[in-house]
Design an enzyme around this catalytic site. Structure first.
Site, PDB file in Angstrom:
ATOM      1  N   ASN A  39     -12.292   6.238   1.583  1.00 40.59           N
ATOM      2  CA  ASN A  39     -11.263   6.749   2.479  1.00 40.59           C
ATOM      3  C   ASN A  39     -10.005   7.137   1.716  1.00 40.59           C
ATOM      4  O   ASN A  39      -9.542   6.397   0.846  1.00 40.59           O
ATOM      5  CB  ASN A  39     -10.889   5.705   3.530  1.00 40.59           C
ATOM      6  CG  ASN A  39     -12.003   5.460   4.518  1.00 40.59           C
ATOM      7  OD1 ASN A  39     -12.591   4.380   4.534  1.00 40.59           O
ATOM      8  ND2 ASN A  39     -12.309   6.442   5.338  1.00 40.59           N
ATOM      9  N   GLU A  84       0.869  -1.185   0.000  1.00 39.83           N
ATOM     10  CA  GLU A  84       0.000   0.000   0.000  1.00 39.83           C
ATOM     11  C   GLU A  84       0.903   1.232   0.000  1.00 39.83           C
ATOM     12  O   GLU A  84       1.245   1.783   1.023  1.00 39.83           O
ATOM     13  CB  GLU A  84      -0.929  -0.007   1.210  1.00 39.83           C
ATOM     14  CG  GLU A  84      -1.980   1.092   1.143  1.00 39.83           C
ATOM     15  CD  GLU A  84      -2.872   1.132   2.367  1.00 39.83           C
ATOM     16  OE1 GLU A  84      -3.696   2.073   2.456  1.00 39.83           O
ATOM     17  OE2 GLU A  84      -2.755   0.245   3.238  1.00 39.83           O
ATOM     18  N   HIS A 120      -9.829   0.565   0.192  1.00 37.22           N
ATOM     19  CA  HIS A 120     -10.758   1.190   1.149  1.00 37.22           C
ATOM     20  C   HIS A 120     -11.522   2.363   0.497  1.00 37.22           C
ATOM     21  O   HIS A 120     -11.255   3.528   0.743  1.00 37.22           O
ATOM     22  CB  HIS A 120     -10.101   1.598   2.458  1.00 37.22           C
ATOM     23  CG  HIS A 120      -8.772   2.289   2.391  1.00 37.22           C
ATOM     24  ND1 HIS A 120      -8.544   3.389   1.618  1.00 37.22           N
ATOM     25  CD2 HIS A 120      -7.615   2.035   3.041  1.00 37.22           C
ATOM     26  CE1 HIS A 120      -7.292   3.796   1.800  1.00 37.22           C
ATOM     27  NE2 HIS A 120      -6.715   2.975   2.657  1.00 37.22           N
ATOM     28  N   LEU A 133      -7.102   8.589  11.937  1.00 40.03           N
ATOM     29  CA  LEU A 133      -7.321   7.152  11.886  1.00 40.03           C
ATOM     30  C   LEU A 133      -6.074   6.449  11.361  1.00 40.03           C
ATOM     31  O   LEU A 133      -5.474   6.891  10.379  1.00 40.03           O
ATOM     32  CB  LEU A 133      -8.505   6.813  10.976  1.00 40.03           C
ATOM     33  CG  LEU A 133      -9.903   7.050  11.552  1.00 40.03           C
ATOM     34  CD1 LEU A 133     -10.960   6.808  10.480  1.00 40.03           C
ATOM     35  CD2 LEU A 133     -10.176   6.146  12.749  1.00 40.03           C
ATOM     36  N   HIS A 157      -5.391   6.277  -1.785  1.00 35.61           N
ATOM     37  CA  HIS A 157      -4.680   7.478  -1.348  1.00 35.61           C
ATOM     38  C   HIS A 157      -4.398   8.363  -2.561  1.00 35.61           C
ATOM     39  O   HIS A 157      -3.246   8.696  -2.874  1.00 35.61           O
ATOM     40  CB  HIS A 157      -3.392   7.099  -0.614  1.00 35.61           C
ATOM     41  CG  HIS A 157      -3.649   6.413   0.694  1.00 35.61           C
ATOM     42  ND1 HIS A 157      -3.775   7.106   1.876  1.00 35.61           N
ATOM     43  CD2 HIS A 157      -3.835   5.105   0.990  1.00 35.61           C
ATOM     44  CE1 HIS A 157      -4.019   6.239   2.854  1.00 35.61           C
ATOM     45  NE2 HIS A 157      -4.069   5.019   2.335  1.00 35.61           N
ATOM     46  N   ASP A 175      -8.248  -3.811   7.144  1.00 30.00           N
ATOM     47  CA  ASP A 175      -7.238  -2.767   7.372  1.00 30.00           C
ATOM     48  C   ASP A 175      -6.699  -2.898   8.792  1.00 30.00           C
ATOM     49  O   ASP A 175      -6.396  -1.909   9.453  1.00 30.00           O
ATOM     50  CB  ASP A 175      -7.843  -1.381   7.135  1.00 30.00           C
ATOM     51  CG  ASP A 175      -6.809  -0.301   6.885  1.00 30.00           C
ATOM     52  OD1 ASP A 175      -5.656  -0.649   6.541  1.00 30.00           O
ATOM     53  OD2 ASP A 175      -7.132   0.891   7.041  1.00 30.00           O
ATOM     54  N   ASP A 212     -16.647  -0.899   9.698  1.00 30.97           N
ATOM     55  CA  ASP A 212     -16.467  -0.864  11.149  1.00 30.97           C
ATOM     56  C   ASP A 212     -17.318   0.206  11.818  1.00 30.97           C
ATOM     57  O   ASP A 212     -17.251   0.382  13.043  1.00 30.97           O
ATOM     58  CB  ASP A 212     -14.994  -0.662  11.514  1.00 30.97           C
ATOM     59  CG  ASP A 212     -14.417   0.657  11.005  1.00 30.97           C
ATOM     60  OD1 ASP A 212     -15.117   1.376  10.272  1.00 30.97           O
ATOM     61  OD2 ASP A 212     -13.238   0.949  11.325  1.00 30.97           O
ATOM     62  N   GLY A 213     -18.132   0.928  11.023  1.00 32.78           N
ATOM     63  CA  GLY A 213     -18.949   1.986  11.593  1.00 32.78           C
ATOM     64  C   GLY A 213     -18.157   3.232  11.923  1.00 32.78           C
ATOM     65  O   GLY A 213     -18.711   4.186  12.476  1.00 32.78           O
ATOM     66  N   GLY A 259      -5.433   2.800  10.342  1.00 34.70           N
ATOM     67  CA  GLY A 259      -5.925   1.443  10.170  1.00 34.70           C
ATOM     68  C   GLY A 259      -7.157   1.207  11.011  1.00 34.70           C
ATOM     69  O   GLY A 259      -7.866   2.146  11.393  1.00 34.70           O
TER      70      GLY A 259
END
Length: 382
Positions: free
Chosen positions: A221, A133, A218, A307, A197, A274, A250-251, A309
């Protein structure tokens, strides 16, 4: 671990990757599935394990984005032992195969990560390859990645990435920071390429997909947001049937309402964790490239609140997919196994319960997604 050459596992509900079959037996012959049959058709001579009433049996979960687990961060321990510890930690949550994921780091760390995972191919069936990544990411969307290591590809990078190796290689990059043709060269060498990213425009994303990019790391994000005049990579992912996009359910990372929209896209979703070292570990804090990270209230954050991960495992991701997104249990299981197997090119041997497939299975109680047992290449931990 125990292994019996020929035996059957019986469950009230068996999801085979396509459909749910009631009162069914999965017959294992060493590391492979020999057959999937109704219990009534199971020969009496076959040794049988009967799962508790109401239990489900499904293909083992496949996680393409695992930064750590069992108190180990892959960036800090890009070694055979480090990878084995991470895989063992996630197996407790139904993950039978994964890609250890190296967050943006130095060229030396990249080489170590590639070497360690290549060494394990054929020796540790849970390890399918490696996910890099970065470091070819947008400095405008670094997330927790270290800006000191984010860079465009240099003269030696193509040689390092395309060198002969064992296992699958997944590279997350920002298309706008790599030269034209770079993605096509990676894809020609058998590398999976994913956008992440990134501040790529919609047209830049289309061009990247034309070169062979198929993944979106992801989704939502650390990428250009969807807007009315510049739809960016999100729109391209959701409208392309050739797109596979990872969802962190994951909310925390993405509001469930947005993820519910993603499930309506024509691209294919993958559940990813992640995950960071606390998953399957005992410590709630760890260091990430000089930054202190703490797990609190179900999230991993640096001291400044960024954040870093997730504190998520695949069993919980499946449960959240049902409870937060309204997905059916079979669909959630498909997103956790069948889809990632196909994305990585392993759909001929993983992600389904069928004769000839590798015997990677997970048994669970469905109400709380409590894992009862896992089998990797026919071997069980219990």
């Amino acid at each position: 671990m125990s292994e019996t050459p020929l035996h059957a596992i019986v469950a009230d509900h068996v999801f085979d990757g396509s459909a749910v079959r009631e009162r069914t037996a999965v017959v294992l012959d060493g590391a492979r599935i020999a057959d999937v049959v109704a219990v009534a058709d199971l020969p009496q001579t076959v040794s049988t394990r009967v799962l508790p009433q109401g239990a489900w049996l499904a293909p083992g979960f496949i996680d393409v984005q695992v930064n750590g687990g069992g108190d180990v961060l892959f960036n800090d321990q890009p070694t055979v032992d480090g990878v084995r510890t991470i895989a063992a930690a996630h197996r407790k949550f139904g993950t039978t195969s994964l890609l250890p994921t190296l967050i943006t780091d130095s060229p030396d760390k990249m080489r170590l990560a590639l070497d360690a995972t290549s060494t394990l191919i054929g020796r540790e069936p849970s390890v399918l390859g490696v996910h890099l990544e970065g470091p070819f990411l947008s400095p405008e969307r670094p997330g927790v990645h270290d800006l000191r290591h984010i860079r465009p590809p240099g003269p030696d990078d193509l040689m390092i990435l395309t060198a002969p190796r064992q296992g699958v290689l997944l590279v997350t990059l920002a298309p706008e920071v790599v030269p034209p043709g770079f993605i096509a060269q990676l894809v020609a060498a058998g590398i999976r390429v994913s956008l992440g990213h990134s501040m790529a425009s919609y047209l830049q994303t289309r061009a990247a997909m034309a070169e062979g990019l198929t993944g979106f790391t992801h989704l939502f994000n650390a990428m250009r947001p969807l807007t009315s005049r510049e739809p960016g990579p999100i729109a391209q992912a959701l409208e392309s049937p050739d797109a596979w996009y990872g969802l962190i359910v994951d909310g925390v990372h993405v509001d469930p309402a947005i993820l519910r929209l993603a499930l309506r896209g024509v691209g294919r979703p993958l559940l990813v964790t992640d995950a960071m070292p606390p998953v399957g570990g005992s410590r709630s804090t760890f260091a990430l490239q000089g930054k202190n990270v703490t797990m609190q209230d179900g999230r991993c954050v640096t001291d400044d609140g960024t954040l870093a991960g997730a504190a998520l495992d695949m069993a919980t991701a499946v449960k959240n997919c049902i409870r937060l997104l309204g997905a059916s249990l079979p669909d959630a299981l498909r997103f956790a196994s069948t889809h990632p197997a196909a994305f990585l090119g392993f759909d001929h041997m993983l992600g389904r319960l069928a004769a000839g497939y590798r015997a990677d299975l997970v048994a669970f109680e469905p109400n709380e997604m409590t894992i009862l047992a896992t089998w990797v290449a026919g071997s069980s931990d219990d």
